[in-house]
Design a protein around this motif. Structure first.
Motif, mmCIF file in Angstrom:
data_model
loop_
_atom_site.group_PDB
_atom_site.id
_atom_site.type_symbol
_atom_site.label_atom_id
_atom_site.label_comp_id
_atom_site.label_asym_id
_atom_site.label_seq_id
_atom_site.Cartn_x
_atom_site.Cartn_y
_atom_site.Cartn_z
ATOM 1 N N ASP A 12 0.836 -1.205 0.000
ATOM 2 C CA ASP A 12 0.000 0.000 0.000
ATOM 3 C C ASP A 12 0.866 1.248 0.000
ATOM 4 N N LYS A 13 2.003 1.185 0.700
ATOM 5 C CA LYS A 13 2.889 2.346 0.794
ATOM 6 C C LYS A 13 3.627 2.595 -0.523
ATOM 7 N N ILE A 14 4.142 1.539 -1.137
ATOM 8 C CA ILE A 14 4.929 1.738 -2.364
ATOM 9 C C ILE A 14 4.043 2.026 -3.568
ATOM 10 N N GLN A 15 2.740 1.751 -3.435
ATOM 11 C CA GLN A 15 1.837 2.050 -4.538
ATOM 12 C C GLN A 15 1.775 3.555 -4.818
ATOM 13 N N GLU A 16 1.925 4.328 -3.785
ATOM 14 C CA GLU A 16 1.885 5.782 -3.937
ATOM 15 C C GLU A 16 3.276 6.404 -4.000
ATOM 16 N N ASP A 17 4.310 5.583 -3.888
ATOM 17 C CA ASP A 17 5.679 6.098 -3.878
ATOM 18 C C ASP A 17 6.302 5.909 -5.260
ATOM 19 N N ASN A 18 6.360 6.985 -6.035
ATOM 20 C CA ASN A 18 6.905 6.911 -7.386
ATOM 21 C C ASN A 18 8.432 6.932 -7.427
ATOM 22 N N ARG A 19 9.073 7.063 -6.300
ATOM 23 C CA ARG A 19 10.532 7.083 -6.270
ATOM 24 C C ARG A 19 11.127 5.683 -6.392
ATOM 25 N N LEU A 20 10.334 4.651 -6.090
ATOM 26 C CA LEU A 20 10.841 3.284 -6.075
ATOM 27 C C LEU A 20 10.760 2.652 -7.458
ATOM 28 N N ASN A 21 11.702 1.761 -7.732
ATOM 29 C CA ASN A 21 11.672 0.953 -8.955
ATOM 30 C C ASN A 21 11.741 -0.517 -8.555
ATOM 31 N N PRO A 22 11.621 -1.451 -9.505
ATOM 32 C CA PRO A 22 11.636 -2.891 -9.159
ATOM 33 C C PRO A 22 12.872 -3.325 -8.383
ATOM 34 N N THR A 23 14.002 -2.661 -8.591
ATOM 35 C CA THR A 23 15.216 -3.058 -7.868
ATOM 36 C C THR A 23 15.099 -2.742 -6.387
ATOM 37 N N HIS A 24 14.508 -1.582 -6.052
ATOM 38 C CA HIS A 24 14.276 -1.253 -4.649
ATOM 39 C C HIS A 24 13.381 -2.311 -3.986
ATOM 40 N N ILE A 25 12.313 -2.698 -4.684
ATOM 41 C CA ILE A 25 11.356 -3.654 -4.114
ATOM 42 C C ILE A 25 12.017 -5.020 -3.928
#
Length: 264
Positions: A12-25
């Motif tokens: 839910d948090k990363i859904q609104e966080d456009n700073r992250l990419n697949p590598t962060h996840i």
């Protein structure tokens, strides 16, 4: 801590966080796996090689960039060790509660006293050992792998002992199977015919040695049988031949001057 609620809150948090990419996840999920194996206790001890392998990150620069940004974005607290023989420390924040409790946890970790931080580092040091390690860090994953290797070694030793016991039992089983006897004689460069002679001889006398004592090891008796057979064959050959010329039995030799009028 409920890891299902935690992962739900994380997504839910990363859904609104456009700073992250697949590598962060991917890197965060690798950290979460170590946290899970550590029963969600902070901090966890990690090594760069293990995290890169688990998160499928191939470049050192990408790994360091992502883990530092995860800290900057408020997902983890990263405490590098700068020691190749000591793992770095990571604190993970819980996302399964309300935002207020989450912020409280973040503030609590950030406001740790110097003595608490030293105590945490000493606990990790005691867990990992004071001597130089063969790998960068010792944690739950390494302990599980070591336990699995030990279990495999015990299983291999147990199997080898069973094979030796089976071989020993096969040697002392009386009476043996005719197929085992034939195979043993062939291994000793003998023949199936000789194996059958051996088997029939001892089968007829109840597998007794010398007609008196019960046989304990048929393989030993088979070796004696083969030795006696070779000895008998050598004696027969030496009596039938002399200097390469076959000798006829004396009782079959007839002379030309024999008188057939003499009484037998």
């Amino acid at each position: 801590m409920n890891y299902i609620f935690h992962l739900t809150g994380f997504y839910d948090k990363i859904q609104e966080d456009n700073r992250l990419n697949p590598t962060h996840i991917s890197l965060y999920l690798a950290l979460f796996q170590f946290w899970n194996l550590n029963r969600f206790r902070n901090p966890i001890s990690i090594s760069r090689n293990e995290m890169m392998k688990l998160s499928k990150i191939s470049a050192f620069g990408t790994y360091h960039k992502c883990i530092k940004e995860l800290q900057e974005f408020g997902y983890i607290e990263y405490i590098p060790s700068f020691n190749p023989y000591k793992g770095s420390l990571v604190n993970l924040f819980s996302f399964d509660n309300s935002e207020a409790i989450q912020n409280l946890n973040m503030k609590r970790i950030k406001k740790q006293t110097a003595s608490e931080q030293v105590a945490n580092r000493m606990r990790i040091k005691i867990d990992t050992g004071s001597e130089q390690a063969l790998i960068p860090s010792i944690n739950s994953t390494n302990s599980l792998n070591n336990k699995q290797l030990k279990d495999n070694d015990h299983s291999r030793i147990f199997d080898e002992e069973n094979l030796l016991l089976k071989k020993k039992n096969r040697s002392i089983e009386i009476p043996p199977n005719i197929s085992e006897v034939e195979m043993y004689f062939l291994e000793k460069d003998s023949t199936k015919f000789e194996a059958e002679r051996f088997f029939n001889h001892y089968e007829s006398n109840g597998w007794l040695v010398g007609g008196k004592s019960k046989m304990k090891n048929w393989e030993a008796a088979a070796r004696n049988w083969l030795l006696n057979t070779k000895k008998f064959n050598n004696t027969s050959n030496s009596s039938s031949f002399a200097n390469g010329v076959e000798l006829k039995p004396n009782h079959l030799n007839a002379t030309t001057n024999k008188s057939y009028r003499d009484e037998l």
